[in-house]
Scaffold this motif. Structure first.
Motif, mmCIF file in Angstrom:
data_model
loop_
_atom_site.group_PDB
_atom_site.id
_atom_site.type_symbol
_atom_site.label_atom_id
_atom_site.label_comp_id
_atom_site.label_asym_id
_atom_site.label_seq_id
_atom_site.Cartn_x
_atom_site.Cartn_y
_atom_site.Cartn_z
ATOM 1 N N ARG A 1 0.853 -1.187 0.000
ATOM 2 C CA ARG A 1 0.000 0.000 0.000
ATOM 3 C C ARG A 1 0.888 1.236 0.000
ATOM 4 O O ARG A 1 1.791 1.369 0.825
ATOM 5 C CB ARG A 1 -0.893 -0.001 1.240
ATOM 6 C CG ARG A 1 -1.777 1.241 1.371
ATOM 7 C CD ARG A 1 -2.645 1.133 2.621
ATOM 8 N NE ARG A 1 -3.480 2.318 2.797
ATOM 9 C CZ ARG A 1 -4.332 2.482 3.806
ATOM 10 N NH1 ARG A 1 -4.450 1.517 4.723
ATOM 11 N NH2 ARG A 1 -5.052 3.584 3.907
ATOM 12 N N ILE A 2 0.635 2.150 -0.923
ATOM 13 C CA ILE A 2 1.391 3.390 -1.008
ATOM 14 C C ILE A 2 0.565 4.533 -0.434
ATOM 15 O O ILE A 2 -0.588 4.736 -0.835
ATOM 16 C CB ILE A 2 1.795 3.714 -2.458
ATOM 17 C CG1 ILE A 2 2.724 2.630 -3.015
ATOM 18 C CG2 ILE A 2 2.459 5.083 -2.544
ATOM 19 C CD1 ILE A 2 4.060 2.530 -2.328
ATOM 20 N N VAL A 3 1.144 5.263 0.497
ATOM 21 C CA VAL A 3 0.526 6.466 1.064
ATOM 22 C C VAL A 3 1.432 7.628 0.670
ATOM 23 O O VAL A 3 2.516 7.786 1.209
ATOM 24 C CB VAL A 3 0.380 6.358 2.589
ATOM 25 C CG1 VAL A 3 -0.227 7.629 3.155
ATOM 26 C CG2 VAL A 3 -0.463 5.138 2.951
ATOM 27 N N PHE A 4 0.988 8.421 -0.287
ATOM 28 C CA PHE A 4 1.850 9.405 -0.951
ATOM 29 C C PHE A 4 1.399 10.828 -0.647
ATOM 30 O O PHE A 4 0.214 11.141 -0.714
ATOM 31 C CB PHE A 4 1.811 9.173 -2.469
ATOM 32 C CG PHE A 4 2.837 9.950 -3.236
ATOM 33 C CD1 PHE A 4 4.003 9.346 -3.687
ATOM 34 C CD2 PHE A 4 2.647 11.304 -3.529
ATOM 35 C CE1 PHE A 4 4.946 10.063 -4.397
ATOM 36 C CE2 PHE A 4 3.591 12.026 -4.225
ATOM 37 C CZ PHE A 4 4.752 11.407 -4.664
ATOM 38 N N PRO B 1 14.450 8.844 -2.607
ATOM 39 C CA PRO B 1 13.951 8.128 -3.793
ATOM 40 C C PRO B 1 15.098 7.656 -4.663
ATOM 41 O O PRO B 1 15.942 8.446 -5.069
ATOM 42 C CB PRO B 1 13.113 9.195 -4.502
ATOM 43 C CG PRO B 1 13.709 10.503 -4.079
ATOM 44 C CD PRO B 1 14.256 10.300 -2.701
ATOM 45 N N ALA B 2 15.121 6.359 -4.954
ATOM 46 C CA ALA B 2 16.202 5.823 -5.780
ATOM 47 C C ALA B 2 15.938 4.388 -6.188
ATOM 48 O O ALA B 2 15.819 4.071 -7.364
ATOM 49 C CB ALA B 2 17.551 5.920 -5.039
ATOM 50 N N SER C 1 4.096 1.663 2.419
ATOM 51 C CA SER C 1 5.209 2.612 2.360
ATOM 52 C C SER C 1 4.631 4.019 2.313
ATOM 53 O O SER C 1 3.731 4.310 1.517
ATOM 54 C CB SER C 1 6.096 2.373 1.137
ATOM 55 O OG SER C 1 6.859 1.191 1.292
ATOM 56 N N VAL C 2 5.157 4.869 3.191
ATOM 57 C CA VAL C 2 4.768 6.274 3.239
ATOM 58 C C VAL C 2 5.790 7.070 2.429
ATOM 59 O O VAL C 2 6.984 7.022 2.711
ATOM 60 C CB VAL C 2 4.719 6.783 4.691
ATOM 61 C CG1 VAL C 2 4.415 8.274 4.726
ATOM 62 C CG2 VAL C 2 3.679 5.996 5.487
ATOM 63 N N LEU C 3 5.304 7.794 1.427
ATOM 64 C CA LEU C 3 6.172 8.577 0.541
ATOM 65 C C LEU C 3 5.806 10.050 0.660
ATOM 66 O O LEU C 3 4.816 10.504 0.086
ATOM 67 C CB LEU C 3 6.021 8.123 -0.919
ATOM 68 C CG LEU C 3 6.780 6.876 -1.380
ATOM 69 C CD1 LEU C 3 6.378 5.638 -0.591
ATOM 70 C CD2 LEU C 3 6.545 6.631 -2.873
ATOM 71 N N ASP C 4 6.591 10.788 1.421
ATOM 72 C CA ASP C 4 6.380 12.223 1.601
ATOM 73 C C ASP C 4 7.528 12.960 0.928
ATOM 74 O O ASP C 4 8.653 12.963 1.441
ATOM 75 C CB ASP C 4 6.328 12.559 3.096
ATOM 76 C CG ASP C 4 6.091 14.049 3.357
ATOM 77 O OD1 ASP C 4 6.238 14.860 2.414
ATOM 78 O OD2 ASP C 4 5.783 14.413 4.505
ATOM 79 N N PRO C 5 7.287 13.583 -0.232
ATOM 80 C CA PRO C 5 8.371 14.245 -0.967
ATOM 81 C C PRO C 5 9.100 15.321 -0.164
ATOM 82 O O PRO C 5 10.275 15.599 -0.423
ATOM 83 C CB PRO C 5 7.662 14.849 -2.184
ATOM 84 C CG PRO C 5 6.465 13.975 -2.378
ATOM 85 C CD PRO C 5 6.021 13.597 -0.998
ATOM 86 N N THR C 6 8.445 15.924 0.822
ATOM 87 C CA THR C 6 9.112 16.974 1.597
ATOM 88 C C THR C 6 10.272 16.412 2.408
ATOM 89 O O THR C 6 11.175 17.168 2.803
ATOM 90 C CB THR C 6 8.136 17.694 2.547
ATOM 91 O OG1 THR C 6 7.687 16.787 3.564
ATOM 92 C CG2 THR C 6 6.938 18.238 1.787
ATOM 93 N N LYS C 7 10.285 15.117 2.661
ATOM 94 C CA LYS C 7 11.370 14.509 3.429
ATOM 95 C C LYS C 7 12.653 14.408 2.616
ATOM 96 O O LYS C 7 13.705 14.030 3.149
ATOM 97 C CB LYS C 7 10.965 13.121 3.934
ATOM 98 C CG LYS C 7 9.763 13.138 4.860
ATOM 99 C CD LYS C 7 9.971 14.095 6.014
ATOM 100 C CE LYS C 7 8.707 14.346 6.796
ATOM 101 N NZ LYS C 7 8.875 15.436 7.778
ATOM 102 N N THR C 8 12.578 14.743 1.335
ATOM 103 C CA THR C 8 13.783 14.715 0.492
ATOM 104 C C THR C 8 14.439 16.095 0.380
ATOM 105 O O THR C 8 15.522 16.211 -0.188
ATOM 106 C CB THR C 8 13.455 14.218 -0.926
ATOM 107 O OG1 THR C 8 12.736 15.230 -1.656
ATOM 108 C CG2 THR C 8 12.619 12.951 -0.897
ATOM 109 N N ALA D 1 8.332 15.323 -5.927
ATOM 110 C CA ALA D 1 7.245 14.341 -5.950
ATOM 111 C C ALA D 1 7.329 13.464 -7.195
ATOM 112 O O ALA D 1 7.157 12.237 -7.125
ATOM 113 C CB ALA D 1 5.893 15.062 -5.895
ATOM 114 N N ASN D 2 7.617 14.076 -8.332
ATOM 115 C CA ASN D 2 7.731 13.299 -9.564
ATOM 116 C C ASN D 2 8.935 12.372 -9.537
ATOM 117 O O ASN D 2 8.866 11.242 -10.041
ATOM 118 C CB ASN D 2 7.786 14.238 -10.772
ATOM 119 C CG ASN D 2 6.412 14.687 -11.213
ATOM 120 O OD1 ASN D 2 5.656 13.906 -11.795
ATOM 121 N ND2 ASN D 2 6.063 15.933 -10.924
#
Length: 385
Positions: free
Chosen positions: A11-14, A138-139, A171-178, A240-241
């Motif tokens: 499950r993706i939580v984006f 992200p990689a 998996s939690v995907l928060d782009p701000t964490k990058t 995000a992209n």
């Protein structure tokens, strides 16, 4: 198109501010071990945010997972889980932390020597602990697949395993964490994702038109946003992209029904194990050299790649292939990622040791047709000098 089975249970939580949803994602009675890498996750507040989201659950920590996760370190986590009776794992980090967590999840209840998991490439895994992930780099796509790469320091072995038992539950995907990542890591992530796509796309035509178009779209997206994510570190949409492209690059979708290569990765793993070169930077060296050496076997796909990804339509076939390979190398270098072995002080005299390691690890027939012999690998390394 080849027959295929495709099942992805993750499950993706984006999106921004999604770490708070850990409270609904992790079982309320779970005794949780948070696994992470260096102290950056603590300094930037991510660990505190994760712990706050977990509320009153019993939570422990295990840090120090390396950029190339080692068996020796991961076995310490296994011992902690057994000793403290923990029952849920939460990886907080990039692909290395998630890869390491997959191994830990499989090793805790393993009957026998856990290194067998790597030696059998996961074939002996019968169960694994439940775990989730909070992605910060992200990689690798490890956040939505069942694969893992682990190294053994004592033997300089870097091996791959895969098992349906080690898909993350979520998996939690928060782009701000990058946003706070060092730019070198961001550049590495772009190269890693790009090469993952190429390993599944740059083979031979299988009339899998949907998969080809998906792959080409991912490659074009990475080419477009690669410079942007470096120039504008706080650009949410760009990050995000990148995060979603890296996930989609290796979650099984574009591999369905097509041949896969992975020789670039196998050769690159040995360079990392022997010389400590960042994983993505080995890929930037090996991929262009691999395409050059094996251009005849890959001719049809190289021409398709030249036209659809790089819009190269003029010149002879060989000229178009030459330009496509050159543009690939130039793209990596535009991100500040070197593409030659000499850039890492690796010379011709080191090649034989790499070949010996490939042989020792059974990597004697690689590629989509299993025709990348040790001699072919030697030629690829020589082309990468």
């Amino acid at each position: 198109m080849n027959n295929f089975d495709l099942h992805n249970p993750t499950r993706i939580v984006f999106g921004a501010n999604t770490i708070s949803r850990l409270d609904e994602l992790v079982p309320a009675t779970a005794r949780v071990l948070i696994l992470y890498g260096g102290e950056s996750a603590r300094r930037n507040g991510t660990l505190a945010e994760v712990r706050a989201a977990l509320g009153q659950r019993d939570v422990r920590e295990f840090g120090g997972i390396e950029p190339n996760p080692s068996y020796e370190t991961l076995m310490r986590a296994v011992e902690q889980i057994r000793l403290e009776g923990l029952d849920f794992l939460l990886a907080v980090g990039g692909g290395s932390v998630i890869d390491g967590t997959k191994f830990v999840a499989a090793a805790v209840g393993y009957q026998g020597d856990p290194w067998e998991i790597m030696e059998t490439h996961g074939a002996t895994v019968r169960r694994a602990m439940a775990f989730g992930a909070v992605l910060t780099l992200p990689a690798t796509g490890s956040e939505m697949n069942s694969g893992s790469v682990v190294s053994k320091k004592s033997t300089k072995a870097k091996l791959v395993f895969s098992s349906p038992h080690v898909f993350p539950r979520f998996s939690v995907l928060d782009p701000t964490k990058t946003f706070s990542l060092p730019l070198t890591q961001v550049a590495n992530g772009v190269v890693d994702a790009f090469t993952h796509v190429m390993e599944q796309y740059m083979t031979y035509p299988a009339d899998a038109r949907v998969q080809d178009r998906f792959a080409e779209g991912l490659l074009q997206t990475l080419v477009e946003i690669g410079p942007q994510v470096l120039a504008e570190p706080s650009n949410y949409d760009a990050r995000a992209n990148l995060m979603w492209a890296a996930t989609m690059a290796l979650n099984g979708l574009i591999a369905a029904g097509v041949p896969e290569d992975w020789s670039t990765h196998m050769i690159g793993h040995e360079l990392t194990a022997l010389h400590g070169v960042d994983h993505a930077r080995t890929l930037a060296i090996v991929l262009p050299a691999n395409m050059q050496v094996r251009r005849e076997a890959k001719r049809a796909k190289l021409l398709q790649y030249a036209e659809r990804v790089w819009r190269i339509t003029e010149g002879s076939e060989d000229q178009r292939i030459d330009e496509a390979i050159a543009r690939t190398r130039a793209f990596f270098e535009s991100l500040g990622v070197p593409t030659r072995l000499r850039d890492h002080d690796i010379g011709a005299h080191h090649i034989e040791t790499v070949i010996s390691q490939l042989e020792a690890h059974g990597m004697t027939a690689l590629g989509e047709r299993q025709d990348v012999t040790l001699e072919t690998s030697r030629r690829i390394l020589e082309a990468g000098l």
